[in-house]
Every structure is written in C-alpha cells, then in structure tokens.
Design a protein around this motif. Structure first.
Motif, PDB file in Angstrom:
ATOM      1  N   ILE A  38       1.050  -1.195  -0.138  1.00 60.81           N
ATOM      2  CA  ILE A  38       0.108   0.689  -0.040  1.00 60.81           C
ATOM      3  C   ILE A  38       0.860   0.836  -0.079  1.00 60.81           C
ATOM      4  CG2 ILE A  38      -1.982   1.361   1.409  1.00 60.81           C
ATOM      5  CD1 ILE A  38      -2.123  -1.510   3.099  1.00 60.81           C
ATOM      6  N   LYS A  39       0.670   2.091  -0.810  1.00 62.62           N
ATOM      7  CA  LYS A  39       1.717   3.371  -1.136  1.00 62.62           C
ATOM      8  C   LYS A  39       0.928   4.525  -0.417  1.00 62.62           C
ATOM      9  CE  LYS A  39       4.419   1.041  -3.711  1.00 62.62           C
ATOM     10  NZ  LYS A  39       5.039   0.930  -2.762  1.00 62.62           N
ATOM     11  N   GLY A  40       1.820   5.336  -0.018  1.00 64.69           N
ATOM     12  CA  GLY A  40       1.030   6.779   0.280  1.00 64.69           C
ATOM     13  C   GLY A  40       0.527   6.499   1.643  1.00 64.69           C
ATOM     14  N   ILE A  41       1.282   5.317   2.790  1.00 69.06           N
ATOM     15  CA  ILE A  41       1.160   5.734   3.991  1.00 69.06           C
ATOM     16  C   ILE A  41       1.889   6.531   4.886  1.00 69.06           C
ATOM     17  CG2 ILE A  41       1.053   3.970   5.976  1.00 69.06           C
ATOM     18  CD1 ILE A  41      -0.997   2.988   4.279  1.00 69.06           C
ATOM     19  N   ILE A  68       7.158   9.615   8.735  1.00 73.01           N
ATOM     20  CA  ILE A  68       5.961   8.899   9.000  1.00 73.01           C
ATOM     21  C   ILE A  68       5.141   9.459  10.496  1.00 73.01           C
ATOM     22  CG2 ILE A  68       6.663   6.933   9.476  1.00 73.01           C
ATOM     23  CD1 ILE A  68       4.478   5.307   7.871  1.00 73.01           C
ATOM     24  N   HIS A  69       4.321   9.127  10.945  1.00 73.24           N
ATOM     25  CA  HIS A  69       3.669   9.684  11.553  1.00 73.24           C
ATOM     26  C   HIS A  69       3.032   8.270  12.404  1.00 73.24           C
ATOM     27  CE1 HIS A  69       1.794  11.301  15.437  1.00 73.24           C
ATOM     28  NE2 HIS A  69       0.763  10.701  15.278  1.00 73.24           N
ATOM     29  N   LYS A  84      -7.463   7.508   5.032  1.00 75.42           N
ATOM     30  CA  LYS A  84      -7.434   6.320   3.683  1.00 75.42           C
ATOM     31  C   LYS A  84      -6.019   6.287   4.355  1.00 75.42           C
ATOM     32  CE  LYS A  84      -7.065   9.562  -0.213  1.00 75.42           C
ATOM     33  NZ  LYS A  84      -7.864  10.413  -1.075  1.00 75.42           N
ATOM     34  N   ASN A  85      -4.982   7.676   4.491  1.00 72.30           N
ATOM     35  CA  ASN A  85      -3.049   7.364   4.628  1.00 72.30           C
ATOM     36  C   ASN A  85      -2.827   7.067   5.942  1.00 72.30           C
ATOM     37  OD1 ASN A  85      -4.049  10.202   2.531  1.00 72.30           O
ATOM     38  ND2 ASN A  85      -3.168   7.963   1.702  1.00 72.30           N
ATOM     39  N   SER A  86      -3.658   5.789   6.569  1.00 72.20           N
ATOM     40  CA  SER A  86      -3.604   5.569   7.767  1.00 72.20           C
ATOM     41  C   SER A  86      -3.226   4.572   7.763  1.00 72.20           C
ATOM     42  CB  SER A  86      -4.137   5.833   8.851  1.00 72.20           C
ATOM     43  OG  SER A  86      -4.715   7.241   9.035  1.00 72.20           O
ATOM     44  N   LEU A  87      -2.503   3.565   8.022  1.00 72.22           N
ATOM     45  CA  LEU A  87      -2.752   1.885   8.319  1.00 72.22           C
ATOM     46  C   LEU A  87      -2.888   1.284  10.178  1.00 72.22           C
ATOM     47  CD1 LEU A  87      -1.965  -0.762   7.105  1.00 72.22           C
ATOM     48  CD2 LEU A  87       0.526   0.145   7.534  1.00 72.22           C
ATOM     49  N   ILE A 162       5.875   0.332   4.551  1.00 73.19           N
ATOM     50  CA  ILE A 162       6.299   0.827   5.327  1.00 73.19           C
ATOM     51  C   ILE A 162       7.758   1.305   5.392  1.00 73.19           C
ATOM     52  CG2 ILE A 162       4.601   1.228   7.082  1.00 73.19           C
ATOM     53  CD1 ILE A 162       5.585  -0.951   8.846  1.00 73.19           C
ATOM     54  N   PRO A 163       8.597   2.371   5.354  1.00 72.91           N
ATOM     55  CA  PRO A 163       9.922   2.717   5.838  1.00 72.91           C
ATOM     56  C   PRO A 163      11.150   1.530   6.033  1.00 72.91           C
ATOM     57  CG  PRO A 163       9.400   4.836   6.251  1.00 72.91           C
ATOM     58  CD  PRO A 163       7.582   3.572   5.884  1.00 72.91           C
TER      59      PRO A 163
END
Length: 335
Positions: A38-41, A68-69, A84-87, A162-163
């Motif tokens: 999933i991109k853009g998290i 990233i928070h 939508k940008n949360s995981l 995630i990175p």
C-alpha cells in the motif's frame, strides 16, 4: 548456576527457544510470505498488548526518524484521526487478545488500511470474515519467546508499505548470532553478561534508558515481571533528571540499571556522565549496559536478546520457573 539447575527449574525449556533465536530470525526473513503493498501511508498505528505490544514498540523506534507518524496503542481505543492514508497494524501472538480484537473492530469502521498478525484464534476468524490482510505466524513456546519470529516476519511483510531497509534486517540477524555466543545457555560463565546482570539484580531494579531505546527498556521490565515475577520501574534518563533523581537523596533498596546506546545524542551522553558522577558521589551502586554498534533495529533486538536471557536466568537463580504466568491466566479467565 549450571545447566542442570537451568534444566530443572525452567521446566518448559524456555531457554532452549532463546538459544535458537538467531536461527528463528533468519528463517523468518527467508520464508515466503504475502506482502502488504500500500503506497502513501503517512500514519501507522501499532496495536498489541504484552509481548505482542513490544513488537509495536520496536517498530515504532525503527520508524522514529522517518517521515511518517507512528502511534502505539496498548488498550481499547484507536486515534480519531484515521483516514485512507493510515495503516493500523494489530498483533496478538495468542490470537485471542480482547483489547486487540476491539481495535480491529473499531478500525474496520474507519477508512484506514488494516494488517493483522496472530497465531490464529479470534483474530484470524475476524479477519477472514471481514476481508482484512492477515498473516498467520505459529507461536513458539509463549508470546514473549515468539518475539523474533513475529518481529522479523512482520517487518518483511510490511517492507513495501512502510520504510524498512532489508540491509538493516540482515544486520540485526547477523548480530544476534554474535551476541548469542556469550549469553546463551551453553556459556554459563563469568563472561556471560546476561547471567552477570541476573546475579546483580536484587530488590527492585530501576531501568534508565535514552529516548531511542525505550522499547528495549519496556521489554526488559515486562520480561522481568513475567519470567522472574518481580516489580520493575523504568524511567527516561532525561526526564528522570528533572524529578526522579531527587528520590536518591533518601536511602533506598532500588537498584539502578543504565541502558546506554553507542550513538546516543550528544546531550544524552552528557547527562549519562552527570548521572554516573552523582551515583558515584552518593555511593549508589549501579549496573551499566551498552548497546552494540549498528542500526537502531540491531541495537534494540540485541539488547532485548540480552535482557530476556537475563530475566530467565534471574528467575532460575531465585528458584522461579520463568514460563508459568498464573496471574495473567486469572485475568484472562475473568474477561
């Protein structure tokens, strides 16, 4: 303590699982597994309790310098700003943790993406019914002993979302093998740092840690509580110098343990030095542990390896079987 004492008191052979941690970690990295892509998290929430929660603590530390928070949740409530940008990443090694299941249920009502990891149980059933990304990871011995299997499997599964750098995962595993040589159950000698620390600990330990190594300190506290059935305190070294330090003006049975990182912030290094000077001046005995060099994952995982062994050895030295946790079982049976 000799191997006969360890085998006799550690009736469920927890120490043998730890002897195999480097291989367990390596096999987890090399195993085939589905990856979440999933991109853009920009916001990750880690939810878990106990041994499962310590995994979220570690990954949170790994991501602390990334753009990233990160939020860690140990309880029933999720943040109210998920989109939508949360995981949301939930971990329940047993698969039946009430708090984690509640987080899953609440996260499903939001626009956040969800990934769940467990050894089966109610978590697996919920994910199957609600089409949630799920990875089943077999538990080894107990939730706390399964730490490296879950951690490295999860990191590998999440690396596209995630990175996380693969080279850092490999380094951490290689360093585990090096650390094992001096602290495992086949070396119950004076140069075993885990055993040395276990012998030193009595009364109530107070664990001082720098910001980046908080997850290792919390895990050490948890492991001593479960494996050695004792009370433990943790304090951030910087914050402690603004309040907790005053408690040392009174005679105490508390035993300070200092966890220092090889690459601590310059101001943190200064604070360590001042604290040590203060302890020396007041004739307060302390024990100092330094992390290995390397990336933050290597530092934390190898400290946890050392501390978990220490908690097992401490239990055995005090004629306590590390595996049973009847008080936790009592609480769970009441829920």
């Amino acid at each position: 303590m000799d191997i006969k004492d360890l085998e006799r008191i550690d009736t469920q052979k927890m120490h043998k699982v730890y002897d195999d941690w480097p291989n367990i970690s390596k096999n987890s990295l090399e195993s085939d597994q589905e990856k979440l892509d999933i991109k853009g998290i920009n916001h990750v929430v880690f939810s878990g309790m106990g041994g499962s929660g310590s995994i979220g603590d570690v990954i949170s530390s790994i991501l602390s310098k990334e753009n990233i928070h990160v939020t860690t949740v140990k309880g029933y409530h999720i943040p109210n700003n998920l989109d939508k940008n949360s995981l949301v990443v939930t971990t329940s090694i047993s698969g039946n943790t009430r708090e984690t299941l509640a987080i899953l249920e609440n996260a499903k009502k939001t626009d956040a993406h969800i990934a769940a990891f467990s050894s089966g149980g109610d978590i697996e059933n919920f994910c199957s019914k609600n089409d949630i990304f799920y990875q089943k990871i077999p538990m080894i011995h107990s939730p706390r002993a399964s730490f490296t299997k879950f951690l490295f499997t999860m990191l590998k599964s999440l690396e596209q979302s995630i990175p996380i750098k693969s080279i850092n995962l490999l380094e951490a595993v290689n360093e585990l093998e090096k650390t094992k040589k001096t602290i495992f159950s086949g070396n119950l000698k004076e140069d075993n740092t885990s055993l040395e620390l276990a012998k030193w600990i009595n009364d109530i330990p107070l664990i001082y840690y720098p910001w980046g190594l908080q997850s290792a300190a919390i895990r050490f506290k948890n492991s001593l509580q479960e494996n050695s059935k004792m009370h433990v305190i943790t304090e951030d070294v910087i914050e402690a110098c603004h309040n907790g330090i005053v408690a040392w003006e009174k005679k105490s049975k508390i035993k300070p343990i200092l966890i220092r990182g090889k690459d601590d912030f310059i101001k943190t290094k200064e604070r360590w030095q001042v604290l040590i000077e203060f302890f020396d001046k007041e004739n307060i005995e302390f024990f100092e542990i330094n992390s290995i060099s390397g990336n933050i994952l290597s530092k934390i995982v190898n400290l946890i390896f050392l501390f978990d062994y220490c908690s097992i050895y401490h239990g055995v030295l005090n004629n306590i079987d590390p595996s049973p946790v009847r008080s936790i079982d009592y609480i769970k049976n009441k829920l």
